[in-house]
Write a protein that holds these residues in place. Structure first.
Motif, PDB file in Angstrom:
ATOM      1  N   MET A 111       0.827  -1.200   0.000  1.00  0.00           N
ATOM      2  CA  MET A 111       0.000   0.000   0.000  1.00  0.00           C
ATOM      3  C   MET A 111       0.867   1.258   0.000  1.00  0.00           C
ATOM      4  N   LEU A 112       1.896   1.288   0.858  1.00  0.00           N
ATOM      5  CA  LEU A 112       2.771   2.454   0.920  1.00  0.00           C
ATOM      6  C   LEU A 112       3.503   2.675  -0.398  1.00  0.00           C
ATOM      7  N   GLY A 144       2.090   9.265  -5.394  1.00  0.00           N
ATOM      8  CA  GLY A 144       1.002  10.235  -5.494  1.00  0.00           C
ATOM      9  C   GLY A 144       1.022  11.239  -4.362  1.00  0.00           C
ATOM     10  N   LEU A 145       1.420  10.780  -3.178  1.00  0.00           N
ATOM     11  CA  LEU A 145       1.526  11.681  -2.033  1.00  0.00           C
ATOM     12  C   LEU A 145       2.562  12.765  -2.289  1.00  0.00           C
ATOM     13  N   GLY A 146       3.740  12.354  -2.782  1.00  0.00           N
ATOM     14  CA  GLY A 146       4.783  13.327  -3.096  1.00  0.00           C
ATOM     15  C   GLY A 146       4.373  14.289  -4.199  1.00  0.00           C
ATOM     16  N   VAL A 196      -4.316  12.945  -2.275  1.00  0.00           N
ATOM     17  CA  VAL A 196      -5.500  12.127  -2.532  1.00  0.00           C
ATOM     18  C   VAL A 196      -5.751  11.154  -1.395  1.00  0.00           C
ATOM     19  N   VAL A 197      -4.660  10.607  -0.829  1.00  0.00           N
ATOM     20  CA  VAL A 197      -4.803   9.599   0.220  1.00  0.00           C
ATOM     21  C   VAL A 197      -5.447  10.164   1.479  1.00  0.00           C
ATOM     22  N   ARG A 231     -11.449  11.895   0.956  1.00  0.00           N
ATOM     23  CA  ARG A 231     -12.391  10.815   1.184  1.00  0.00           C
ATOM     24  C   ARG A 231     -12.463   9.829   0.029  1.00  0.00           C
ATOM     25  N   GLU A 232     -11.702  10.072  -1.051  1.00  0.00           N
ATOM     26  CA  GLU A 232     -11.750   9.177  -2.198  1.00  0.00           C
ATOM     27  C   GLU A 232     -11.149   7.812  -1.858  1.00  0.00           C
ATOM     28  N   ILE A 233     -11.648   6.776  -2.553  1.00  0.00           N
ATOM     29  CA  ILE A 233     -11.125   5.427  -2.374  1.00  0.00           C
ATOM     30  C   ILE A 233      -9.788   5.340  -3.093  1.00  0.00           C
ATOM     31  N   TYR A 234      -8.695   5.371  -2.361  1.00  0.00           N
ATOM     32  CA  TYR A 234      -7.351   5.375  -2.951  1.00  0.00           C
ATOM     33  C   TYR A 234      -6.461   4.367  -2.227  1.00  0.00           C
TER      34      TYR A 234
END
Length: 216
Positions: free
Chosen positions: A127-128, A134-136, A146-147, A150-153
């Motif tokens: 998962m990480l 995307g987090l970066g 995004v993480v 509330r979106e399913i990510y």
């Protein structure tokens, strides 16, 4: 094709896809060539660096194998050069991001299992790996990651990682089963975007006119 070769190819495809996602987001923010390539580089390799540090692989593949950095830079530069042909950058970013999430989740989980990480830990590492890039990207382009929305990510990545662990337990880690696992993550992410699926949000009650909270 050996398993290690297939894993390398999947990793490099994931790098290219996430680099294109990051570069597209940077183009949408009107960054210059260096900014576009840098955001693409971070988006492509951030998750893999986290994965390698967690499984105690030093130096991380992003620095040890020139093909990773080269793939990220070339993919980002291509997006910078051809971005006028991307009619809808937001849609492009979302689709590329979903593909990168799927590929990196699968390869990250497999590498964790190869490093003898227990099943639950391998799911978390997968998962990480999937969400790190995307987090970066979102942090560098001034977006709420995004993480954290509330979106399913991250949930999609976790489901995909659990699927890979289950397939490994059944000794089904060939190209076809792993492709199915990646397709599951990709499809779940796109369907969640299409149907606006989301995780629960906290419920806030408006304060009463006199300033006192409502009775419980």
């Amino acid at each position: 094709m050996t398993t290690s070769t297939a894993l390398l190819l999947a990793d490099l495809v994931g790098v290219a896809v996430f680099a294109a996602s990051g570069a597209s987001a940077a183009v949408a923010k009107r960054l210059d060539l260096f900014g576009v390539v840098f955001v693409g580089f971070v988006a492509a390799l951030g998750g893999g660096i986290v994965r390698d540090l967690v499984v105690d692989q030093a130096p991380p593949l992003a620095f040890a194998d020139w093909r990773y950095a080269a793939t990220a830079v070339v993919a980002s530069a291509v997006v910078f050069r051809l971005h006028p042909q991307f009619a809808r950058l937001r849609t492009t970013v979302l689709v590329l991001d979903a593909a990168g999430l799927a590929l990196f989740t699968v390869t990250g989980t497999l590498r964790a299992l190869d490093a003898q990480v227990p099943p639950v830990g391998a799911c978390l590492v997968g998962m990480l790996t999937g969400i790190g890039g995307g987090l970066g990207r979102d942090l560098l382009t001034g977006e709420i990651p995004v993480v954290l929305r509330r979106e399913i990510y991250a949930v999609a990545a976790l489901i995909g990682a659990a699927t890979v662990v289950a397939l490994d337990g059944l000794d089904r880690t060939g190209p076809v089963p792993l492709t199915v696992a990646a397709a599951l993550v990709f499809g779940l992410r796109l369907v969640a975007l299409r149907r606006h699926w989301s995780a629960p949000l906290p419920t806030f009650r408006p304060p009463r006119p006199n300033g006192h909270p409502p009775p419980s």
